[in-house]
Scaffold this motif. Sequence first.
Motif, PDB file in Angstrom:
ATOM      1  N   TYR A  19       4.694  -3.963  -5.047  1.00  0.00           N
ATOM      2  CA  TYR A  19       5.089  -5.284  -5.524  1.00  0.00           C
ATOM      3  C   TYR A  19       5.610  -6.155  -4.391  1.00  0.00           C
ATOM      4  N   GLY A  20       6.115  -5.545  -3.334  1.00  0.00           N
ATOM      5  CA  GLY A  20       6.617  -6.283  -2.178  1.00  0.00           C
ATOM      6  C   GLY A  20       5.556  -6.557  -1.137  1.00  0.00           C
ATOM      7  N   ASN A  21       4.295  -6.281  -1.486  1.00  0.00           N
ATOM      8  CA  ASN A  21       3.160  -6.504  -0.579  1.00  0.00           C
ATOM      9  C   ASN A  21       3.308  -5.763   0.747  1.00  0.00           C
ATOM     10  N   ASN A  22       3.887  -4.584   0.688  1.00  0.00           N
ATOM     11  CA  ASN A  22       4.018  -3.737   1.869  1.00  0.00           C
ATOM     12  C   ASN A  22       2.712  -2.973   2.054  1.00  0.00           C
ATOM     13  N   ASP A  23       2.181  -2.959   3.252  1.00  0.00           N
ATOM     14  CA  ASP A  23       0.917  -2.276   3.520  1.00  0.00           C
ATOM     15  C   ASP A  23       1.047  -0.758   3.558  1.00  0.00           C
ATOM     16  N   ASN A  24       2.257  -0.245   3.616  1.00  0.00           N
ATOM     17  CA  ASN A  24       2.477   1.200   3.728  1.00  0.00           C
ATOM     18  C   ASN A  24       2.768   1.836   2.377  1.00  0.00           C
ATOM     19  N   THR A  25       1.907   1.591   1.397  1.00  0.00           N
ATOM     20  CA  THR A  25       2.093   2.196   0.083  1.00  0.00           C
ATOM     21  C   THR A  25       1.409   3.559   0.059  1.00  0.00           C
ATOM     22  N   VAL A  26       1.936   4.472  -0.764  1.00  0.00           N
ATOM     23  CA  VAL A  26       1.356   5.815  -0.847  1.00  0.00           C
ATOM     24  C   VAL A  26       0.456   5.970  -2.068  1.00  0.00           C
ATOM     25  N   LEU A  27       0.477   4.992  -2.960  1.00  0.00           N
ATOM     26  CA  LEU A  27      -0.299   5.079  -4.194  1.00  0.00           C
ATOM     27  C   LEU A  27      -0.675   3.683  -4.662  1.00  0.00           C
ATOM     28  N   GLU A  28      -1.930   3.500  -4.958  1.00  0.00           N
ATOM     29  CA  GLU A  28      -2.381   2.235  -5.490  1.00  0.00           C
ATOM     30  C   GLU A  28      -1.933   2.116  -6.948  1.00  0.00           C
ATOM     31  N   ILE A  29      -1.575   0.906  -7.350  1.00  0.00           N
ATOM     32  CA  ILE A  29      -1.194   0.684  -8.732  1.00  0.00           C
ATOM     33  C   ILE A  29      -2.075  -0.409  -9.321  1.00  0.00           C
ATOM     34  N   ASP A  30      -1.945  -0.591 -10.625  1.00  0.00           N
ATOM     35  CA  ASP A  30      -2.720  -1.595 -11.340  1.00  0.00           C
ATOM     36  C   ASP A  30      -1.849  -2.814 -11.574  1.00  0.00           C
ATOM     37  N   LEU A  31      -2.073  -3.849 -10.796  1.00  0.00           N
ATOM     38  CA  LEU A  31      -1.238  -5.054 -10.875  1.00  0.00           C
ATOM     39  C   LEU A  31      -1.770  -6.069 -11.879  1.00  0.00           C
ATOM     40  N   ASN A  32      -2.955  -5.869 -12.395  1.00  0.00           N
ATOM     41  CA  ASN A  32      -3.548  -6.845 -13.324  1.00  0.00           C
ATOM     42  C   ASN A  32      -3.065  -6.642 -14.733  1.00  0.00           C
TER      43      ASN A  32
END
Length: 182
Positions: A169-182
């Motif tokens: 949600y913070g638009n950080n490129d270092n995420t470990v898991l993709e989520i569904d934002l739609n």
Amino acid sequence: MSRKYKFHEKQGAYFVSFATVNWIDVFTRDLYFTIITESLDHCRKNKGMEIYGYCIMPSHIHLIFRSALGDPSGLMRDLKGFTSRKIIKTIQDNPQESRREWMLWMFERAGIKNSNVKDKQFWQQNNQPIEIWSLKVFEQKLNYIHNNPVVSGFVTDPIDWKYSSARNYGNNDNTVLEIDLN
């Protein structure tokens, strides 16, 4: 029997929390976190799980999700069953795990006490699903999830917890898991 903590609306989104037996801090090594994130990712890509928020803490997980296939209970059962077997096997095979014997003993003791378990029990059985029926409830649960590592004293800013959707949600490129934002 209580109707409060059940998956009633099969197409609905839910907030769930589930913990290791005896609240054992298992998730202290990247190896174990990776099993969870890869399993959640597999569920997203292959089992119709839509993930809207998550936080993996040392002894428990918070998740906001929906089952696109209309089987949230089955999805949780499969996720917990697979990760339980995989993490226990990983602990057994990990010579670097200093708490291996103790953890395996604790899982075995929990399994003996539970007639539904054949061997070792990793997860507590309850999920306590709470239906997300409004935007206000969604925002409340998402804030709770993201602030969990802050309240626990692990970080001062939710975005700093590596295993949290606060980074997504913070638009950080270092995420470990993709989520569904739609």
